[in-house]
Design a protein around this motif. Structure first.
Motif, PDB file in Angstrom:
ATOM      1  N   GLN A   1       5.845  22.538  42.082  1.00  0.00           N
ATOM      2  CA  GLN A   1       6.470  23.389  43.109  1.00  0.00           C
ATOM      3  C   GLN A   1       5.466  24.390  43.680  1.00  0.00           C
ATOM      4  N   PHE A   2       4.675  24.973  42.804  1.00  0.00           N
ATOM      5  CA  PHE A   2       3.691  25.963  43.245  1.00  0.00           C
ATOM      6  C   PHE A   2       2.663  25.321  44.180  1.00  0.00           C
ATOM      7  N   VAL A   3       2.169  24.154  43.791  1.00  0.00           N
ATOM      8  CA  VAL A   3       1.185  23.456  44.635  1.00  0.00           C
ATOM      9  C   VAL A   3       1.820  23.136  45.992  1.00  0.00           C
ATOM     10  N   GLY A   4       3.056  22.644  45.968  1.00  0.00           N
ATOM     11  CA  GLY A   4       3.765  22.317  47.212  1.00  0.00           C
ATOM     12  C   GLY A   4       3.876  23.519  48.136  1.00  0.00           C
ATOM     13  N   GLU A   5       4.171  24.685  47.544  1.00  0.00           N
ATOM     14  CA  GLU A   5       4.265  25.914  48.335  1.00  0.00           C
ATOM     15  C   GLU A   5       2.906  26.260  48.952  1.00  0.00           C
ATOM     16  N   CYS A   6       1.863  26.145  48.165  1.00  0.00           N
ATOM     17  CA  CYS A   6       0.521  26.526  48.639  1.00  0.00           C
ATOM     18  C   CYS A   6       0.051  25.614  49.777  1.00  0.00           C
ATOM     19  N   VAL A   7       0.305  24.323  49.641  1.00  0.00           N
ATOM     20  CA  VAL A   7      -0.201  23.399  50.666  1.00  0.00           C
ATOM     21  C   VAL A   7       0.836  23.168  51.763  1.00  0.00           C
ATOM     22  N   GLY A   8       2.021  23.747  51.604  1.00  0.00           N
ATOM     23  CA  GLY A   8       3.048  23.658  52.642  1.00  0.00           C
ATOM     24  C   GLY A   8       3.656  22.272  52.770  1.00  0.00           C
ATOM     25  N   VAL A   9       3.788  21.568  51.659  1.00  0.00           N
ATOM     26  CA  VAL A   9       4.371  20.224  51.683  1.00  0.00           C
ATOM     27  C   VAL A   9       5.495  20.152  50.653  1.00  0.00           C
ATOM     28  N   TRP A  10       6.672  19.782  51.092  1.00  0.00           N
ATOM     29  CA  TRP A  10       7.774  19.605  50.152  1.00  0.00           C
ATOM     30  C   TRP A  10       8.773  18.602  50.707  1.00  0.00           C
ATOM     31  N   PRO A  11       9.320  17.673  49.919  1.00  0.00           N
ATOM     32  CA  PRO A  11       9.087  17.530  48.484  1.00  0.00           C
ATOM     33  C   PRO A  11       7.748  16.901  48.170  1.00  0.00           C
ATOM     34  N   LEU A  12       7.262  17.306  47.032  1.00  0.00           N
ATOM     35  CA  LEU A  12       5.992  16.800  46.533  1.00  0.00           C
ATOM     36  C   LEU A  12       6.270  16.267  45.127  1.00  0.00           C
ATOM     37  N   TYR A  13       5.540  15.238  44.715  1.00  0.00           N
ATOM     38  CA  TYR A  13       5.817  14.617  43.424  1.00  0.00           C
ATOM     39  C   TYR A  13       4.531  14.440  42.623  1.00  0.00           C
ATOM     40  N   THR A  14       4.689  14.314  41.310  1.00  0.00           N
ATOM     41  CA  THR A  14       3.555  13.849  40.517  1.00  0.00           C
ATOM     42  C   THR A  14       3.468  12.338  40.757  1.00  0.00           C
ATOM     43  N   TRP A  15       2.296  11.782  40.526  1.00  0.00           N
ATOM     44  CA  TRP A  15       2.023  10.412  40.950  1.00  0.00           C
ATOM     45  C   TRP A  15       2.496   9.394  39.905  1.00  0.00           C
ATOM     46  N   ALA A  16       2.946   8.238  40.394  1.00  0.00           N
ATOM     47  CA  ALA A  16       3.418   7.184  39.486  1.00  0.00           C
ATOM     48  C   ALA A  16       2.256   6.372  38.917  1.00  0.00           C
ATOM     49  N   ASP A  17       1.066   6.518  39.468  1.00  0.00           N
ATOM     50  CA  ASP A  17      -0.055   5.690  39.011  1.00  0.00           C
ATOM     51  C   ASP A  17      -0.479   6.108  37.591  1.00  0.00           C
ATOM     52  N   PRO A  18      -0.289   5.234  36.591  1.00  0.00           N
ATOM     53  CA  PRO A  18      -0.534   5.642  35.208  1.00  0.00           C
ATOM     54  C   PRO A  18      -2.001   5.964  34.904  1.00  0.00           C
ATOM     55  N   LEU A  19      -2.918   5.408  35.684  1.00  0.00           N
ATOM     56  CA  LEU A  19      -4.343   5.644  35.425  1.00  0.00           C
ATOM     57  C   LEU A  19      -4.878   6.829  36.216  1.00  0.00           C
ATOM     58  N   ALA A  20      -4.437   6.915  37.482  1.00  0.00           N
ATOM     59  CA  ALA A  20      -5.067   7.848  38.418  1.00  0.00           C
ATOM     60  C   ALA A  20      -4.331   9.170  38.567  1.00  0.00           C
ATOM     61  N   ARG A  21      -3.164   9.311  37.917  1.00  0.00           N
ATOM     62  CA  ARG A  21      -2.323  10.476  38.223  1.00  0.00           C
ATOM     63  C   ARG A  21      -2.971  11.813  37.874  1.00  0.00           C
ATOM     64  N   CYS A  22      -3.648  11.871  36.754  1.00  0.00           N
ATOM     65  CA  CYS A  22      -4.235  13.153  36.348  1.00  0.00           C
ATOM     66  C   CYS A  22      -5.436  12.923  35.438  1.00  0.00           C
ATOM     67  N   PRO A  23      -6.501  12.348  35.964  1.00  0.00           N
ATOM     68  CA  PRO A  23      -7.662  12.032  35.117  1.00  0.00           C
ATOM     69  C   PRO A  23      -8.629  13.217  35.012  1.00  0.00           C
ATOM     70  N   TYR A  24      -9.581  13.077  34.110  1.00  0.00           N
ATOM     71  CA  TYR A  24     -10.757  13.950  34.145  1.00  0.00           C
ATOM     72  C   TYR A  24     -11.844  13.184  34.884  1.00  0.00           C
ATOM     73  N   ALA A  25     -12.424  13.782  35.907  1.00  0.00           N
ATOM     74  CA  ALA A  25     -13.592  13.195  36.561  1.00  0.00           C
ATOM     75  C   ALA A  25     -14.831  13.756  35.879  1.00  0.00           C
ATOM     76  N   VAL A  26     -15.822  12.886  35.653  1.00  0.00           N
ATOM     77  CA  VAL A  26     -17.010  13.295  34.887  1.00  0.00           C
ATOM     78  C   VAL A  26     -18.286  12.885  35.617  1.00  0.00           C
ATOM     79  N   MET A  27     -19.234  13.792  35.695  1.00  0.00           N
ATOM     80  CA  MET A  27     -20.571  13.465  36.206  1.00  0.00           C
ATOM     81  C   MET A  27     -21.590  14.075  35.261  1.00  0.00           C
ATOM     82  N   GLU A  28     -22.649  13.304  35.010  1.00  0.00           N
ATOM     83  CA  GLU A  28     -23.687  13.770  34.084  1.00  0.00           C
ATOM     84  C   GLU A  28     -25.069  13.670  34.738  1.00  0.00           C
TER      85      GLU A  28
END
Ligand code: FE2
Length: 290
Positions: free
Chosen positions: A131-158
């Motif tokens: 809800q907070f993110v939706g308010e900040c970016v001015g988009v509602w309704p907003l949802y968490t993603w259904a993609d089981p791999l990509a929904r909330c990963p850690y991106a890593v660079m070394e």
């Protein structure tokens, strides 16, 4: 019962987010209203807004420890991109930005690997955060993603990895900086580089060739929450050097709760495609590339 669970959730989340400074569990709180107004203003002006020390230090330490425990499972990928993530177009002059390809090396710790007690998973599954993110970016309704791999990963660079200049296809990106390397890994951007009516290829080209006149650096400190609108701002992460890694959590919020990545894209970035990627591909409403 529900109230007990909600209270329990908030207690856990108070350990993750600094709710005194950012009372995002109460959208009517004067400080939250002020915060949302400032985020919106900054996103309109420059395309980015940073909330320092959003994550509490102890929670940040737990996220970092989780990422390191899962390090052997990072899916590394390498590819050359132009700023538009499109294929080469031989009909254009050779020095056109669409024909300027740079090599990307980066990895993901896929979301399905997050541990049961993961702070990152708890943060992502917390409705107040969406809800907070939706308010900040001015988009509602907003949802968490259904993609089981990509929904909330850690991106890593070394050491030696680089994420070249590009525009995003999606409207906005939310990220939490977990670790910054000893050197490099700086987020650079050119605000308002293009508009819906003007691609501004000349300036894109100059920036790709090294012109720094319009480049800004956005300092990411571990624990900060970054909101970024990357469709019109050209941006990159400079090469990582030396010890330490660039680790960034990417909680992804979407307008369509059913959508997932196409199988090809999932394989390319996350190393595999699951049955859900194939099942939902056939149910897409259009035939756009992505
Ligand atoms: Fe991006």
């Amino acid at each position: 019962m529900t109230r007990t669970i909600a209270k329990h959730d908030n207690l856990r989340l108070a350990d993750i987010v600094d709710l005194e400074r950012y009372p995002i569990d109460d959208l009517e709180h004067p400080r939250t209203r002020e915060l949302i107004a400032r985020c919106r203003e900054q996103l309109d002006e420059t395309g980015c807004s940073v909330l320092p020390d959003f994550i509490r230090p102890a929670s940040l330490a737990r996220m970092k420890a989780e990422a390191y425990r899962l390090h052997s499972k990072v899916y590394w990928s390498e590819q050359s991109h132009n700023p538009y993530m499109t294929r080469d177009d031989a009909t254009l002059p050779e020095d056109h930005p669409k024909r300027t390809f740079q090599r990307r090396t980066s990895g993901f710790i896929n979301s399905d690997l997050l541990e049961h007690s993961s702070d990152l998973r708890a943060l992502y599954d917390w409705h107040a955060m969406t809800q907070f993110v939706g308010e900040c970016v001015g988009v509602w309704p907003l949802y968490t993603w259904a993609d089981p791999l990509a929904r909330c990963p850690y991106a890593v660079m070394e050491d030696g990895h680089y994420f070249p200049w590009h525009f995003d296809g999606n409207e906005f990106t939310v990220s939490v900086s977990v670790e910054q390397p000893q050197e490099g890994g700086v987020f650079e951007y050119v605000p308002n580089m293009r508009t819906l009516d003007d691609e501004n290829y000349d300036q894109v080209s100059r920036t790709l060739k090294g012109d720094r006149s319009q480049v800004q650096e956005l300092v990411w400190r571990p624990g900060a929450l970054q909101l970024f609108k990357g469709r019109f701002a050209l941006h990159r992460v400079t090469a990582v050097r030396g010890k330490g890694a660039w680790i960034t959590a990417l909680p992804t919020y979407v307008l369509d709760p059913e959508s997932v990545n196409r199988p090809e894209r999932s394989k390319q970035f996350y190393g595999k495609a699951l049955p859900i990627h194939f099942e939902r591909e056939t149910r897409r409403p259009d035939t756009l590339t992505d």
